[in-house]
Design a protein around this motif. Structure first.
Motif, PDB file in Angstrom:
ATOM      1  N   TYR A   1      -6.214  -2.539   6.311  1.00  0.00           N
ATOM      2  CA  TYR A   1      -4.739  -2.866   5.399  1.00  0.00           C
ATOM      3  C   TYR A   1      -4.203  -3.949   5.514  1.00  0.00           C
ATOM      4  O   TYR A   1      -4.052  -5.063   4.740  1.00  0.00           O
ATOM      5  CB  TYR A   1      -3.646  -1.879   5.490  1.00  0.00           C
ATOM      6  CG  TYR A   1      -4.060  -0.586   4.914  1.00  0.00           C
ATOM      7  CD1 TYR A   1      -4.550  -0.303   4.269  1.00  0.00           C
ATOM      8  CD2 TYR A   1      -3.605   0.610   5.701  1.00  0.00           C
ATOM      9  CE1 TYR A   1      -5.423   1.804   4.050  1.00  0.00           C
ATOM     10  CE2 TYR A   1      -3.372   1.872   5.706  1.00  0.00           C
ATOM     11  CZ  TYR A   1      -4.967   2.216   4.973  1.00  0.00           C
ATOM     12  OH  TYR A   1      -4.929   3.990   4.956  1.00  0.00           O
TER      13      TYR A   1
ATOM     14  N   VAL B   1       0.854  -1.598  -0.175  1.00  0.00           N
ATOM     15  CA  VAL B   1      -0.111   0.082  -0.010  1.00  0.00           C
ATOM     16  C   VAL B   1       0.677   1.203   0.606  1.00  0.00           C
ATOM     17  O   VAL B   1       1.511   1.327   1.274  1.00  0.00           O
ATOM     18  CB  VAL B   1      -1.160  -0.124   1.043  1.00  0.00           C
ATOM     19  CG1 VAL B   1      -1.948   1.522   1.647  1.00  0.00           C
ATOM     20  CG2 VAL B   1      -1.964  -0.714   1.428  1.00  0.00           C
TER      21      VAL B   1
ATOM     22  N   ILE C   1       3.559  -0.566   3.812  1.00  0.00           N
ATOM     23  CA  ILE C   1       3.343   0.187   3.617  1.00  0.00           C
ATOM     24  C   ILE C   1       4.181   1.094   2.948  1.00  0.00           C
ATOM     25  O   ILE C   1       5.158   1.173   4.568  1.00  0.00           O
ATOM     26  CB  ILE C   1       2.073   0.755   4.734  1.00  0.00           C
ATOM     27  CG1 ILE C   1       1.102  -0.031   5.169  1.00  0.00           C
ATOM     28  CG2 ILE C   1       1.837   2.575   4.305  1.00  0.00           C
ATOM     29  CD1 ILE C   1      -0.006   0.091   6.112  1.00  0.00           C
TER      30      ILE C   1
END
Length: 213
Positions: free
Chosen positions: A139, A112, A149
């Motif tokens: 997430y 992400v 991330i």
């Protein structure tokens, strides 16, 4: 400031279903089939005008990219960039990231990206920050085990908050940079905001946060 209303934007997006995926909840668990390969899937939340995602798609043709953007007026630019490009490894969702669990199955994506998101500086708006624990929980569900991330921002307050949020959640931090453009991190693709801020000499903060394996 982003233009959030553009006459005819929705209709224009609807005319390009090969780029703008409508009703993405129907694609949940089937993104490999939609892209036609088994390549990793990276998702950018709040993709804006798509400069970062298009740059990444060209730099990494062996990765599939999906940009999530709720404002139709800015997504038009991203769509046109994709139409002008020969890249087939990028799609966009005209959706809100808070609904991400409806679009992706558990462990369906690999990474992400959160780039220059609204910092929501007031304490009462904490839950709206895209690095708030509530978003991290979502997430983690859609990312593969050990997924990560990548965060970039010009806002020091949001960066410090995010580092604390990541570590409190049990994530491990990697490649933390307090001044990205003066660091030795390679392969950086700039967003529109990043270009604008860096020209003004503003510091860009970056880090990678990895979920527990």
């Amino acid at each position: 400031m982003r233009l959030r209303n553009k006459p005819g934007a929705k209709e224009e997006l609807n005319q390009n279903p090969e780029i703008i995926i409508r009703n993405p909840e129907k694609c949940r668990g089937q993104w490999k089939e939609i892209f036609g390969n088994n390549n990793p899937i990276y998702v950018e939340v709040g993709t804006g005008k798509g400069q970062f995602l298009m740059g990444m798609s060209m730099l990494h043709p062996d990765v599939n990219f999906i940009g999530v953007e709720k404002y139709e007026s800015v997504l038009i630019t991203a769509m046109n960039r994709a139409k002008e490009s020969s890249q087939t490894n990028v799609k966009f969702l005209n959706e809100d990231v808070s609904d991400i669990l409806e679009f992706f199955e558990a462990s369906e994506i690999d990474r992400v990206f959160i780039n220059f998101t609204d910092p929501w500086p007031k304490n009462r708006h904490e839950k709206r920050r895209l690095t708030y624990k509530g978003f991290l929980e979502m997430y983690e569900q859609v990312l593969k085990e050990g997924g990560d991330i990548h965060l970039k921002t010009d806002n020091q307050g949001l960066f410090e908050y995010s580092l604390e949020s990541f570590t409190s959640y049990g994530m491990t931090l990697h490649h933390v940079s307090l001044d990205l453009h003066r660091s030795n991190i390679e392969g950086n693709v700039m967003t529109e905001y990043e270009q604008r801020f860096s020209r003004k000499g503003m510091r860009i903060y970056r880090c990678e946060a990895k979920f527990r394996s």
